[in-house]
Design a protein around this motif. Structure first.
Motif, PDB file in Angstrom:
ATOM      1  N   GLN A   6       0.974  -0.755  -0.011  1.00 50.82           N
ATOM      2  CA  GLN A   6       0.034   0.092   0.132  1.00 50.82           C
ATOM      3  C   GLN A   6       0.961   1.370  -0.046  1.00 50.82           C
ATOM      4  O   GLN A   6       2.064   1.279   1.032  1.00 50.82           O
ATOM      5  CB  GLN A   6      -1.059   0.242   1.377  1.00 50.82           C
ATOM      6  CG  GLN A   6      -1.946  -1.302   1.238  1.00 50.82           C
ATOM      7  CD  GLN A   6      -2.506  -0.968   2.441  1.00 50.82           C
ATOM      8  OE1 GLN A   6      -2.303  -1.282   3.466  1.00 50.82           O
ATOM      9  NE2 GLN A   6      -3.827  -0.279   2.535  1.00 50.82           N
ATOM     10  N   CYS A  23      -3.368  -1.058  -3.417  1.00 52.59           N
ATOM     11  CA  CYS A  23      -3.387  -2.070  -2.957  1.00 52.59           C
ATOM     12  C   CYS A  23      -3.245  -3.066  -4.072  1.00 52.59           C
ATOM     13  O   CYS A  23      -3.824  -3.459  -4.702  1.00 52.59           O
ATOM     14  CB  CYS A  23      -4.553  -2.723  -2.379  1.00 52.59           C
ATOM     15  SG  CYS A  23      -4.544  -4.392  -1.858  1.00 52.59           S
ATOM     16  N   TRP A  35     -10.419  -5.015   2.329  1.00 48.58           N
ATOM     17  CA  TRP A  35      -9.956  -4.254   2.444  1.00 48.58           C
ATOM     18  C   TRP A  35     -10.474  -4.033   3.896  1.00 48.58           C
ATOM     19  O   TRP A  35     -11.646  -4.547   4.817  1.00 48.58           O
ATOM     20  CB  TRP A  35     -10.388  -3.074   2.387  1.00 48.58           C
ATOM     21  CG  TRP A  35     -10.230  -2.271   0.923  1.00 48.58           C
ATOM     22  CD1 TRP A  35      -9.553  -2.494  -0.893  1.00 48.58           C
ATOM     23  CD2 TRP A  35      -8.506  -1.629   0.202  1.00 48.58           C
ATOM     24  NE1 TRP A  35      -8.671  -2.331  -1.086  1.00 48.58           N
ATOM     25  CE2 TRP A  35      -7.689  -1.711  -0.470  1.00 48.58           C
ATOM     26  CE3 TRP A  35      -7.729  -1.084   1.949  1.00 48.58           C
ATOM     27  CZ2 TRP A  35      -6.664  -0.895  -0.381  1.00 48.58           C
ATOM     28  CZ3 TRP A  35      -7.106  -0.119   1.511  1.00 48.58           C
ATOM     29  CH2 TRP A  35      -5.657   0.072   0.186  1.00 48.58           C
ATOM     30  N   TYR A  36     -10.117  -3.649   5.355  1.00 51.62           N
ATOM     31  CA  TYR A  36     -10.173  -3.682   6.468  1.00 51.62           C
ATOM     32  C   TYR A  36     -10.412  -1.789   6.976  1.00 51.62           C
ATOM     33  O   TYR A  36      -8.677  -1.606   6.566  1.00 51.62           O
ATOM     34  CB  TYR A  36      -9.697  -4.167   7.965  1.00 51.62           C
ATOM     35  CG  TYR A  36     -10.010  -5.509   8.023  1.00 51.62           C
ATOM     36  CD1 TYR A  36      -9.673  -6.359   7.071  1.00 51.62           C
ATOM     37  CD2 TYR A  36     -10.952  -5.871   8.705  1.00 51.62           C
ATOM     38  CE1 TYR A  36      -8.787  -8.126   6.980  1.00 51.62           C
ATOM     39  CE2 TYR A  36     -11.070  -7.623   8.524  1.00 51.62           C
ATOM     40  CZ  TYR A  36     -10.035  -8.523   7.778  1.00 51.62           C
ATOM     41  OH  TYR A  36     -10.838 -10.097   8.192  1.00 51.62           O
ATOM     42  N   ALA A  65     -14.032  -1.880  -4.761  1.00 52.00           N
ATOM     43  CA  ALA A  65     -13.123  -1.705  -5.005  1.00 52.00           C
ATOM     44  C   ALA A  65     -13.356  -2.251  -5.884  1.00 52.00           C
ATOM     45  O   ALA A  65     -14.146  -3.262  -6.395  1.00 52.00           O
ATOM     46  CB  ALA A  65     -12.380  -2.518  -4.090  1.00 52.00           C
ATOM     47  N   ASN A  75      -7.709  -1.933  -5.702  1.00 56.39           N
ATOM     48  CA  ASN A  75      -7.772  -0.236  -4.802  1.00 56.39           C
ATOM     49  C   ASN A  75      -9.284  -0.515  -4.743  1.00 56.39           C
ATOM     50  O   ASN A  75     -10.017  -0.801  -4.971  1.00 56.39           O
ATOM     51  CB  ASN A  75      -7.447   0.278  -6.085  1.00 56.39           C
ATOM     52  CG  ASN A  75      -6.265  -0.064  -6.460  1.00 56.39           C
ATOM     53  OD1 ASN A  75      -5.033  -0.496  -6.498  1.00 56.39           O
ATOM     54  ND2 ASN A  75      -5.485   0.722  -7.549  1.00 56.39           N
ATOM     55  N   LEU A  76      -9.189   0.499  -3.847  1.00 57.13           N
ATOM     56  CA  LEU A  76     -10.314   0.839  -2.784  1.00 57.13           C
ATOM     57  C   LEU A  76     -10.440   2.850  -3.355  1.00 57.13           C
ATOM     58  O   LEU A  76      -9.907   3.140  -3.690  1.00 57.13           O
ATOM     59  CB  LEU A  76     -10.127   0.803  -1.122  1.00 57.13           C
ATOM     60  CG  LEU A  76     -11.163   1.559  -0.513  1.00 57.13           C
ATOM     61  CD1 LEU A  76     -12.153  -0.119  -0.047  1.00 57.13           C
ATOM     62  CD2 LEU A  76     -10.833   1.845   1.048  1.00 57.13           C
ATOM     63  N   TYR A  89      -7.041   2.313   7.016  1.00 62.65           N
ATOM     64  CA  TYR A  89      -7.269   1.341   6.012  1.00 62.65           C
ATOM     65  C   TYR A  89      -6.050   0.597   5.399  1.00 62.65           C
ATOM     66  O   TYR A  89      -5.292   0.731   5.337  1.00 62.65           O
ATOM     67  CB  TYR A  89      -8.045   1.745   4.535  1.00 62.65           C
ATOM     68  CG  TYR A  89      -9.239   3.150   4.600  1.00 62.65           C
ATOM     69  CD1 TYR A  89      -8.754   4.738   5.554  1.00 62.65           C
ATOM     70  CD2 TYR A  89     -10.472   2.488   4.544  1.00 62.65           C
ATOM     71  CE1 TYR A  89     -10.054   5.167   5.768  1.00 62.65           C
ATOM     72  CE2 TYR A  89     -11.002   3.652   4.533  1.00 62.65           C
ATOM     73  CZ  TYR A  89     -10.774   4.313   5.532  1.00 62.65           C
ATOM     74  OH  TYR A  89     -12.371   5.245   5.534  1.00 62.65           O
ATOM     75  N   CYS A  91      -4.985  -3.161   3.381  1.00 60.83           N
ATOM     76  CA  CYS A  91      -5.693  -4.670   2.645  1.00 60.83           C
ATOM     77  C   CYS A  91      -4.830  -5.549   3.111  1.00 60.83           C
ATOM     78  O   CYS A  91      -4.160  -5.570   3.749  1.00 60.83           O
ATOM     79  CB  CYS A  91      -5.268  -3.965   1.347  1.00 60.83           C
ATOM     80  SG  CYS A  91      -5.353  -4.965   0.099  1.00 60.83           S
TER      81      CYS A  91
END
Lengths: 113, 112
Positions: A6, A23, A35-36, A65, A75-76, A89, A91
């Protein structure tokens, strides 16, 4: 070598701006992607996930995403951020047949009202 | 519903002292359990994981150890803490073949 990358660890943007966090992962084969998000003072929680099917996944709070297999990326994005999106955030990637998640270093996002 | 608890929430310990952090999960059985350390700008580093009682896999060699004395209890320990052990420790669980991990509130450890 970092297995989940990231970039741009610190991101500062204004409300209503668009957000995209990159990511990239370095594993071959089948992966599950996550994704968290960790809001200030709260638990780490799942934002969205990809297992199979449509590579564009929708998550909570207007996040989405896109899994691009050829680019090893997940990618977010969020078209218009709010102050409440201020958070860190992460990944994460799970390799097929593996019980473990590999996390990226995280993106600290600050949204200015 | 399932819940995950960690205690203590914060801990300040001198160098050389022992450590015991506890994680328990409620509302499920035979979960996979995980210990992570989170450091600023370094993401989450997996330390240990367990697929059952007494089964521990270590990801990173260090002076920490883990044990799983009961199905829903996961303990992180050290005999002698180092300054470098300071950090935010997260416990997580997942159920069998499911993919998602659920995280606890974490323990902030400061070694002085």
């Amino acid at each position: 070598a970092q297995s989940v990358s990231q970039h741009n660890h610190h991101v500062i943007l204004s409300e209503a701006a668009s957000l995209e966090l990159g990511c990239n992962y370095s594993y071959g084969g089948t992966v599950n992607l996550f994704w968290y998000v960790q809001y200030p003072g709260q638990h780490l929680q799942l934002l969205l996930k990809y297992f199979s099917g449509d590579p564009l996944v929708k998550g909570i709070k207007g996040f989405e995403a896109e899994f691009i297999k050829s680019k090893f990326s997940f990618n977010l994005r969020k078209p218009s951020v709010q102050w409440s999106d201020t958070a860190e955030y992460f990944c994460a990637v799970k390799r097929d047949g593996n019980n473990r998640l590999a996390f990226g270093k995280g993106n600290q996002v600050v949204v200015i009202p | 519903s399932q819940t995950i608890h960690q205690w203590p929430a914060t801990l300040v310990q001198p160098v050389g002292s022992p450590l015991s952090l506890e994680c328990t999960v409620e509302g499920t059985s035979n979960p996979n359990l995980y210990w992570y350390r989170q450091a600023a700008g370094r993401g989450l580093q997996l330390l240990f994981y367990s697929v059952g009682i007494g089964q521990i896999s270590s990801e990173v060699p260090q002076n920490l150890s883990a044990s799983r004395p009961q199905d829903r209890q996961f303990i992180l320990s050290s005999k002698k803490l180092l300054l470098s052990d300071s950090g935010f420790y997260l416990c997580a669980w997942k159920k069998g073949l499911s993919y998602e991990q659920y995280f606890g509130p974490g323990t902030r450890l400061t070694v002085t």
